[in-house]
Write a protein that holds these residues in place. Structure first.
Motif, PDB file in Angstrom:
ATOM      1  N   PRO A 132       0.810  -1.234   0.000  1.00 41.42           N
ATOM      2  CA  PRO A 132       0.000   0.000   0.000  1.00 41.42           C
ATOM      3  C   PRO A 132       0.839   1.277   0.000  1.00 41.42           C
ATOM      4  O   PRO A 132       0.467   2.263  -0.661  1.00 41.42           O
ATOM      5  N   TYR A 133       1.961   1.271   0.695  1.00 40.49           N
ATOM      6  CA  TYR A 133       2.802   2.465   0.761  1.00 40.49           C
ATOM      7  C   TYR A 133       3.523   2.705  -0.565  1.00 40.49           C
ATOM      8  O   TYR A 133       3.722   3.857  -0.974  1.00 40.49           O
ATOM      9  N   VAL A 134       3.895   1.618  -1.238  1.00 40.10           N
ATOM     10  CA  VAL A 134       4.512   1.757  -2.559  1.00 40.10           C
ATOM     11  C   VAL A 134       3.517   2.361  -3.547  1.00 40.10           C
ATOM     12  O   VAL A 134       3.832   3.295  -4.301  1.00 40.10           O
ATOM     13  N   ILE A 135       2.290   1.852  -3.530  1.00 43.46           N
ATOM     14  CA  ILE A 135       1.268   2.353  -4.449  1.00 43.46           C
ATOM     15  C   ILE A 135       0.944   3.808  -4.138  1.00 43.46           C
ATOM     16  O   ILE A 135       0.775   4.640  -5.047  1.00 43.46           O
ATOM     17  N   MET A 136       0.849   4.158  -2.841  1.00 42.80           N
ATOM     18  CA  MET A 136       0.531   5.528  -2.461  1.00 42.80           C
ATOM     19  C   MET A 136       1.623   6.498  -2.917  1.00 42.80           C
ATOM     20  O   MET A 136       1.327   7.610  -3.363  1.00 42.80           O
ATOM     21  N   CYS A 137       2.875   6.081  -2.836  1.00 40.73           N
ATOM     22  CA  CYS A 137       3.978   6.964  -3.224  1.00 40.73           C
ATOM     23  C   CYS A 137       4.042   7.176  -4.726  1.00 40.73           C
ATOM     24  O   CYS A 137       4.304   8.298  -5.189  1.00 40.73           O
ATOM     25  N   PHE A 138       3.808   6.129  -5.490  1.00 43.49           N
ATOM     26  CA  PHE A 138       4.023   6.212  -6.935  1.00 43.49           C
ATOM     27  C   PHE A 138       2.720   6.245  -7.728  1.00 43.49           C
ATOM     28  O   PHE A 138       2.730   6.018  -8.936  1.00 43.49           O
ATOM     29  N   GLU A 179     -20.582   5.781  19.452  1.00 46.85           N
ATOM     30  CA  GLU A 179     -19.575   6.727  19.913  1.00 46.85           C
ATOM     31  C   GLU A 179     -18.168   6.155  19.869  1.00 46.85           C
ATOM     32  O   GLU A 179     -17.187   6.901  19.790  1.00 46.85           O
ATOM     33  N   ASP A 180     -18.030   4.817  19.919  1.00 44.75           N
ATOM     34  CA  ASP A 180     -16.714   4.172  19.964  1.00 44.75           C
ATOM     35  C   ASP A 180     -16.233   3.702  18.596  1.00 44.75           C
ATOM     36  O   ASP A 180     -15.265   2.940  18.511  1.00 44.75           O
ATOM     37  N   PHE A 181     -16.882   4.132  17.532  1.00 42.71           N
ATOM     38  CA  PHE A 181     -16.531   3.645  16.205  1.00 42.71           C
ATOM     39  C   PHE A 181     -15.138   4.115  15.795  1.00 42.71           C
ATOM     40  O   PHE A 181     -14.775   5.278  15.962  1.00 42.71           O
ATOM     41  N   GLU A 182     -14.355   3.175  15.241  1.00 42.16           N
ATOM     42  CA  GLU A 182     -13.052   3.481  14.648  1.00 42.16           C
ATOM     43  C   GLU A 182     -12.918   2.675  13.364  1.00 42.16           C
ATOM     44  O   GLU A 182     -13.236   1.481  13.336  1.00 42.16           O
ATOM     45  N   SER A 183     -12.437   3.330  12.325  1.00 45.54           N
ATOM     46  CA  SER A 183     -12.276   2.635  11.053  1.00 45.54           C
ATOM     47  C   SER A 183     -11.220   1.536  11.127  1.00 45.54           C
ATOM     48  O   SER A 183     -11.196   0.642  10.280  1.00 45.54           O
ATOM     49  N   TYR A 184     -10.375   1.591  12.152  1.00 44.14           N
ATOM     50  CA  TYR A 184      -9.329   0.571  12.291  1.00 44.14           C
ATOM     51  C   TYR A 184      -9.935  -0.832  12.406  1.00 44.14           C
ATOM     52  O   TYR A 184      -9.344  -1.812  11.939  1.00 44.14           O
ATOM     53  N   ASN A 185     -11.138  -0.928  13.017  1.00 44.27           N
ATOM     54  CA  ASN A 185     -11.767  -2.237  13.175  1.00 44.27           C
ATOM     55  C   ASN A 185     -12.086  -2.863  11.819  1.00 44.27           C
ATOM     56  O   ASN A 185     -11.968  -4.073  11.640  1.00 44.27           O
ATOM     57  N   ILE A 186     -12.484  -2.022  10.860  1.00 50.05           N
ATOM     58  CA  ILE A 186     -12.780  -2.538   9.525  1.00 50.05           C
ATOM     59  C   ILE A 186     -11.489  -2.948   8.820  1.00 50.05           C
ATOM     60  O   ILE A 186     -11.438  -3.980   8.145  1.00 50.05           O
ATOM     61  N   ILE A 187     -10.439  -2.142   8.991  1.00 50.61           N
ATOM     62  CA  ILE A 187      -9.145  -2.480   8.385  1.00 50.61           C
ATOM     63  C   ILE A 187      -8.645  -3.818   8.921  1.00 50.61           C
ATOM     64  O   ILE A 187      -8.205  -4.692   8.168  1.00 50.61           O
ATOM     65  N   LYS A 188      -8.718  -3.980  10.230  1.00 50.63           N
ATOM     66  CA  LYS A 188      -8.209  -5.206  10.850  1.00 50.63           C
ATOM     67  C   LYS A 188      -9.028  -6.416  10.407  1.00 50.63           C
ATOM     68  O   LYS A 188      -8.483  -7.483  10.118  1.00 50.63           O
ATOM     69  N   THR A 240      -7.533   3.641   5.789  1.00 47.24           N
ATOM     70  CA  THR A 240      -6.447   4.300   6.500  1.00 47.24           C
ATOM     71  C   THR A 240      -6.867   4.614   7.920  1.00 47.24           C
ATOM     72  O   THR A 240      -8.029   4.914   8.189  1.00 47.24           O
ATOM     73  N   ASN A 241      -5.909   4.502   8.803  1.00 43.22           N
ATOM     74  CA  ASN A 241      -6.056   4.979  10.176  1.00 43.22           C
ATOM     75  C   ASN A 241      -4.923   5.973  10.382  1.00 43.22           C
ATOM     76  O   ASN A 241      -3.786   5.595  10.646  1.00 43.22           O
ATOM     77  N   GLU A 242      -5.242   7.252  10.219  1.00 44.50           N
ATOM     78  CA  GLU A 242      -4.211   8.283  10.185  1.00 44.50           C
ATOM     79  C   GLU A 242      -3.453   8.365  11.501  1.00 44.50           C
ATOM     80  O   GLU A 242      -2.260   8.647  11.527  1.00 44.50           O
ATOM     81  N   ARG A 243      -4.122   8.112  12.603  1.00 45.52           N
ATOM     82  CA  ARG A 243      -3.462   8.215  13.903  1.00 45.52           C
ATOM     83  C   ARG A 243      -2.344   7.190  14.034  1.00 45.52           C
ATOM     84  O   ARG A 243      -1.281   7.479  14.572  1.00 45.52           O
ATOM     85  N   ALA A 244      -2.588   5.977  13.533  1.00 43.14           N
ATOM     86  CA  ALA A 244      -1.569   4.928  13.611  1.00 43.14           C
ATOM     87  C   ALA A 244      -0.715   4.848  12.355  1.00 43.14           C
ATOM     88  O   ALA A 244       0.299   4.151  12.349  1.00 43.14           O
ATOM     89  N   GLY A 245      -1.129   5.541  11.273  1.00 42.73           N
ATOM     90  CA  GLY A 245      -0.366   5.479  10.041  1.00 42.73           C
ATOM     91  C   GLY A 245      -0.598   4.223   9.232  1.00 42.73           C
ATOM     92  O   GLY A 245       0.134   3.960   8.267  1.00 42.73           O
ATOM     93  N   LEU A 246      -1.606   3.437   9.601  1.00 43.77           N
ATOM     94  CA  LEU A 246      -1.887   2.197   8.886  1.00 43.77           C
ATOM     95  C   LEU A 246      -2.547   2.509   7.547  1.00 43.77           C
ATOM     96  O   LEU A 246      -3.341   3.443   7.422  1.00 43.77           O
ATOM     97  N   LEU A 247      -2.245   1.688   6.564  1.00 46.25           N
ATOM     98  CA  LEU A 247      -2.721   1.947   5.213  1.00 46.25           C
ATOM     99  C   LEU A 247      -2.982   0.623   4.510  1.00 46.25           C
ATOM    100  O   LEU A 247      -2.184  -0.307   4.596  1.00 46.25           O
ATOM    101  N   GLU A 248      -4.135   0.544   3.843  1.00 47.60           N
ATOM    102  CA  GLU A 248      -4.489  -0.610   3.022  1.00 47.60           C
ATOM    103  C   GLU A 248      -5.105  -0.097   1.726  1.00 47.60           C
ATOM    104  O   GLU A 248      -5.916   0.835   1.736  1.00 47.60           O
ATOM    105  N   ILE A 249      -4.708  -0.677   0.618  1.00 43.13           N
ATOM    106  CA  ILE A 249      -5.304  -0.353  -0.667  1.00 43.13           C
ATOM    107  C   ILE A 249      -6.467  -1.308  -0.915  1.00 43.13           C
ATOM    108  O   ILE A 249      -6.316  -2.523  -0.793  1.00 43.13           O
ATOM    109  N   VAL A 250      -7.623  -0.764  -1.233  1.00 49.24           N
ATOM    110  CA  VAL A 250      -8.790  -1.608  -1.496  1.00 49.24           C
ATOM    111  C   VAL A 250      -8.594  -2.312  -2.836  1.00 49.24           C
ATOM    112  O   VAL A 250      -8.394  -1.655  -3.861  1.00 49.24           O
ATOM    113  N   PRO A 251      -8.619  -3.634  -2.863  1.00 50.50           N
ATOM    114  CA  PRO A 251      -8.383  -4.354  -4.124  1.00 50.50           C
ATOM    115  C   PRO A 251      -9.513  -4.123  -5.119  1.00 50.50           C
ATOM    116  O   PRO A 251     -10.683  -4.060  -4.759  1.00 50.50           O
TER     117      PRO A 251
END
Length: 684
Positions: A106-112, A368-377, A424-435
């Protein structure tokens, strides 16, 4: 003598205080040294970043936290990865190595992504993995000590193997800056403004900076470095007015510095828009060319929705279908999604002959406790260690949105997914590209709270369906509305069949002629729905029952409890008649069971009356509902029996009946005083 005796104690206290003071001084000195050391490390890190950004400007397309996460992958490289790269790895190491490469993709794709050819590589995953393998092999054969340099070398190798020029010349001041003033737009209008400024093209994550009170000076500095490195495209800084004053001053300084370094002979190739949605802090940017956009000039929502859908359909983003299910609170929206919409999707795309499911379902409560990280994980765990042939082709994502949900977080998640095609979870810097090979089906459940609930809970916000939907503009623009109707929105199970059999006997007047103890359930679904609709119709026994699913399901459940009592009462009555006991019922057989059923229907109607239930916070609790009738469940049934036995009206609550008895007693005493003797109950 007293002074001589107390002096040793004073000396001991002074010694203890001096020892404590010495320890505190030592601790302060150590902390000061640590602060100096940390400041030195921070300064060195900033210098290294500036150097790295100039030598590898494609890293500017990552946020600061994403770069830190990428560096952390190279800081703790698994031993299995090193053994694979050295050519000595075994089969057990391949899984861990594949996971390591998947983290880097994901980081390679985001950069280029803005470079040529990478979008095509998204469809050619094996080739991209080969490129990353070569780049990893090069850096670990000549490994350095600096993790940041190792990361940059890796990205440089990837660019080399992709045929992209890693070196890039900065062109400061080649952008044309403009201040855009659009006061107080809604969330949907803000989306229109962003696309309008970018000529309705689908933006990249590097083109748009959403400002909040948590945006830092580092974010602003990184954004301006990005615009200087890639001046051929347009940029938008959204909600500049929401920046903290110190960060806004940093933005002003960066803006002024960029304008001072403009080369007169340099052609302006791109634009950068500073979008203000409020007048906060706008006066200090008045030196910029200004454009004021009137919200009335924006296109209608339906017209923009078509434009947005056309733009997204022509991009390389993953395929998706968005549905939002609207209806009143308790209408059965979740039931309709999980019992109708998703099963229809599973029927359309059944499991393969090998038994692998093509549709995977994830249901998330957005509270109130929703975080997108749960979907990424969840998605990462789902596809981890799976062969390509066993991965799902369709994902059904059910978002059960609460009226107290963090709508800004949810809207940002939907923006990242639908516009950028990333998790993406900006706070943790996690990144996934949706296939791209997976089709996503969003089922967004939008609540609609009735006005009585709003008054009862004293809500400070508008919680109507339309107002909540306006906070999720992409759902409104890209989704199709599915409204939950007023049919029977729950499963027809054994309880429903049992209740409907009794309702049919009651409606046809055949209750006393039927052996109610052995009455078989009504298994015809259409007939069951008809019987329920009859008792809920206006003017019918349960006409006050709310049309929401929860009210009607509660009505059926309570009726089922009373139906079971009728079965037992009927069997007991037959036994009494067979033994030729004196009948304990003072009214006819026919009217007895009809009256019992009528009383039960009236009772359940009161218990499920929406107007009464709204006054209770936990209206599903049956105990307090009987307060309108005076007693708890079991006691009320016994009270109904007594009413029927002695011929009194079951509709009179016990407390009112007691008042009537007191009134009768007082009237009887008056009659006795007047010489009139009342009849006894038996004589009457």
């Amino acid at each position: 003598s007293s002074s001589s005796s107390s002096s040793p104690h004073h000396d001991e206290g002074d010694v203890v205080l001096r020892a404590r003071l010495l320890r505190w001084q030592t601790l302060v000195s150590e902390l000061s040294k640590s602060v100096i050391s940390l400041r030195s490390c921070l300064s060195q890190w900033q210098k290294d970043l500036s150097r790295v950004y100039r030598s590898h400007p494609f890293l500017l397309l990552l946020s600061h936290n994403q770069l830190l996460q990428l560096v952390s992958y190279f800081q703790t490289v698994p031993i299995a990865v090193l053994t694979i790269l050295s050519g000595k790895g075994q089969a057990s190491d391949k899984t861990q190595y594949a996971r390591f490469v998947s983290n880097l993709i994901p980081y390679v794709i985001m950069c280029f992504r803005s470079g040529g050819g990478v979008d095509n590589l998204l469809e050619d995953g094996p080739h991209l993995r080969v490129v990353i393998h070569k780049a990893l092999k090069d850096i670990f054969q000549n490994d350095g000590n600096n993790i940041l340099d190792t990361t940059c070398t890796f990205m440089g190798n990837v660019a080399k193997y992709l045929g992209i020029k890693a070196q890039h010349k900065f062109k400061k001041g080649s952008l044309r800056y403009k201040l855009v003033k659009a006061l107080y737009p809604s969330a949907s209008q803000l989306v229109q403004l962003i696309f309008r400024l970018l000529d309705y093209g689908v933006p990249l994550p590097s083109q748009v900076l959403f400002c909040t009170s948590k945006t830092t000076e580092e974010d602003i500095r990184l954004f301006f470095m990005r615009t200087a490195a890639f001046p051929d495209i347009s940029y938008v800084i959204v909600n500049v007015d929401k920046l903290a004053p110190a960060v806004r001053e940093s933005l002003l300084a960066q803006q002024y510095e960029s304008m001072q370094q403009v080369d007169q002979d340099q052609m302006e190739t791109g634009e950068a828009f500073l979008l203000f949605t409020d007048n906060e802090g706008i006066e200090v940017f008045n030196f910029l060319p200004t454009e004021e956009v009137l919200l009335s000039e924006l296109t209608e929502d339906s017209a923009f929705a078509k434009t947005l859908q056309q733009s997204l359909s022509g991009s390389t983003l993953p395929r998706h279908h968005v549905h939002y299910v609207s209806g009143r609170c308790g209408d059965g929206k979740s039931w309709h999604i999980m019992k109708n919409l998703i099963p229809d999707l599973e029927d359309e795309f059944p499991a393969t002959s090998e038994g692998h499911k093509q549709v995977e379902v994830l249901s998330i409560s957005v509270n109130e406790d929703f975080e997108s990280y749960n979907i990424i994980k969840w998605y990462s765990d789902l596809v981890a260690n799976r062969l390509e042939s066993t991965k799902p082709k369709h994902i059904a994502l059910h978002l059960n949105v609460s009226c107290f949900a963090p709508f800004a977080v949810l809207a940002q998640f939907l923006w990242d997914f639908l516009i950028y095609g990333i998790f993406t979870n900006e706070r943790a810097g996690l990144l996934e590209i949706v296939p791209k090979e997976v089709v996503w089906h969003f089922f967004v459940e939008v609540p609609n709270i009735p006005a009585p609930y709003v008054q009862m809970e004293r809500l400070k916000v508008d919680v109507s369906c339309l107002s909540l939907l306006n906070k999720l503009p992409l759902v409104q623009y890209l989704g199709d509305d599915i409204r939950v109707g007023e049919t029977v929105p729950f499963d027809l199970d054994e309880k429903v069949y049992d209740v409907c059999a009794f309702l049919k006997c009651y409606r046809e007047g055949t209750m006393p002629k039927t052996n109610l103890a052995d009455l078989k359930p009504l298994l015809d679904n259409n007939a069951c729905r008809l019987e329920l609709q009859i008792i809920w119709a206006p003017g019918k026994p349960c006409c006050d029952v709310g049309k929401e699913k929860v009210h009607r399901a509660l009505c059926v459940s309570l009726l089922w409890q009373r139906v079971q009592w009728i079965r037992g009462a009927y069997a007991e009555d037959l036994i009494l008649r067979k033994q030729q006991y004196e009948s304990r019922i003072t009214i006819s057989n026919r009217s007895y069971y009809e009256v019992v059923m009528s009383v039960f229907l009236s009772e359940v109607n009161v218990m499920c009356d929406k107007r009464r239930l709204l006054h209770h916070r936990d209206w599903a609790d049956g105990n307090h509902i009987y307060t309108s009738l005076g007693e708890s469940s079991g006691e009320h049934l016994r009270y109904t029996l007594k009413c029927l036995q002695f011929g009194c009206s079951p509709a009179v609550p016990p407390d009112q009946q007691q008042q009537q008895q007191q009134q009768q007693a007082s009237s009887s005493s008056l009659l006795l005083k007047s010489g009139v003797v009342p009849l006894t109950a038996r004589e009457a």
